[in-house]
Design an enzyme around this catalytic site. Structure first.
Site, PDB file in Angstrom:
ATOM      1  N   GLY A  47      41.593  17.942  18.336  1.00  0.00           N
ATOM      2  CA  GLY A  47      41.323  16.837  19.242  1.00  0.00           C
ATOM      3  C   GLY A  47      39.833  16.604  19.340  1.00  0.00           C
ATOM      4  O   GLY A  47      39.031  17.463  18.926  1.00  0.00           O
ATOM      5  N   GLN A  52      31.823  14.301  23.080  1.00  0.00           N
ATOM      6  CA  GLN A  52      31.518  15.242  21.992  1.00  0.00           C
ATOM      7  C   GLN A  52      30.791  14.581  20.832  1.00  0.00           C
ATOM      8  O   GLN A  52      30.230  15.258  19.974  1.00  0.00           O
ATOM      9  CB  GLN A  52      32.802  15.890  21.462  1.00  0.00           C
ATOM     10  N   LEU A  91      35.294  22.107  19.239  1.00  0.00           N
ATOM     11  CA  LEU A  91      34.299  21.814  18.200  1.00  0.00           C
ATOM     12  C   LEU A  91      32.883  21.854  18.764  1.00  0.00           C
ATOM     13  O   LEU A  91      31.930  22.096  18.024  1.00  0.00           O
ATOM     14  CB  LEU A  91      34.570  20.437  17.581  1.00  0.00           C
ATOM     15  N   HIS A 132      43.045  19.430  27.452  1.00  0.00           N
ATOM     16  CA  HIS A 132      41.704  19.876  27.050  1.00  0.00           C
ATOM     17  C   HIS A 132      40.788  18.658  26.849  1.00  0.00           C
ATOM     18  O   HIS A 132      39.646  18.648  27.320  1.00  0.00           O
ATOM     19  CB  HIS A 132      41.828  20.711  25.764  1.00  0.00           C
ATOM     20  N   GLU A 133      41.309  17.635  26.158  1.00  0.00           N
ATOM     21  CA  GLU A 133      40.469  16.461  25.854  1.00  0.00           C
ATOM     22  C   GLU A 133      40.198  15.622  27.105  1.00  0.00           C
ATOM     23  O   GLU A 133      39.084  15.120  27.276  1.00  0.00           O
ATOM     24  CB  GLU A 133      41.114  15.602  24.757  1.00  0.00           C
TER      25      GLU A 133
END
Ligand code: NI
Length: 157
Positions: A47, A52, A91, A132-133
């Protein structure tokens, strides 16, 4: 042609911003989505969220078995009482993992690439990645759920 975007790495302050709603999905947003999809694929992520890649707006991409799924202004409308633990990484926090409890099942409402409102139910890993995202859009990282003593190897914010 979509291009690969740079990933913002912790402890960059951008990751702590509360992202703003997207008023309308236009070509600029659709281009960003394509770039994010390519970036997620190249980095082998499950994701990716706007902040990010330095865009503090409410857009996330989820890697599903049917390909990348873009969600604009995603909102959880219902969550199961039951939670389950699972290993997570990010990431933006390379080579760091930890076990996080998430709601097992959720319902989500979001806007798609064509400005259509979509509702979906998710569970298991799919539900975990969405949670999470969406956290990213509120400046929340998975490490926030871990005990302080587990964060020794991370740089200070
Ligand atoms: Ni992440």
């Amino acid at each position: 042609m979509p291009k690969t975007l740079n990933i913002i790495i912790y402890p960059d302050k951008t990751l702590r911003v509360k992202c703003i709603e997207i008023k309308k999905v236009d070509d600029k947003i659709r281009r960003l989505i394509s770039d994010m999809e390519l970036t997620m694929k190249e980095k082998d992520g499950v994701g990716l969220a706007g902040p990010q890649v330095g865009q503090t707006i409410r857009v996330i991409i989820i890697n599903t078995k049917d390909g990348p799924l873009a969600m604009v202004n995603p909102k959880i409308t219902k969550k199961s009482w039951r939670k389950e633990s699972g290993e997570e990484g990010c990431l933006s926090i390379p080579d760091f993992y930890g076990s996080v409890k998430r709601h097992k099942k959720i319902n989500v409402i979001y806007t798609d690439k064509h400005n259509k409102k979509i509702k979906l139910a998710a569970e298991g890993l799919f539900a975990r990645v969405i949670q999470h995202e969406i956290d990213h859009l509120n400046g929340v990282l998975f490490i926030d759920y871990l005990p302080k003593k587990n964060l020794k190897d991370l740089p200070e914010e």
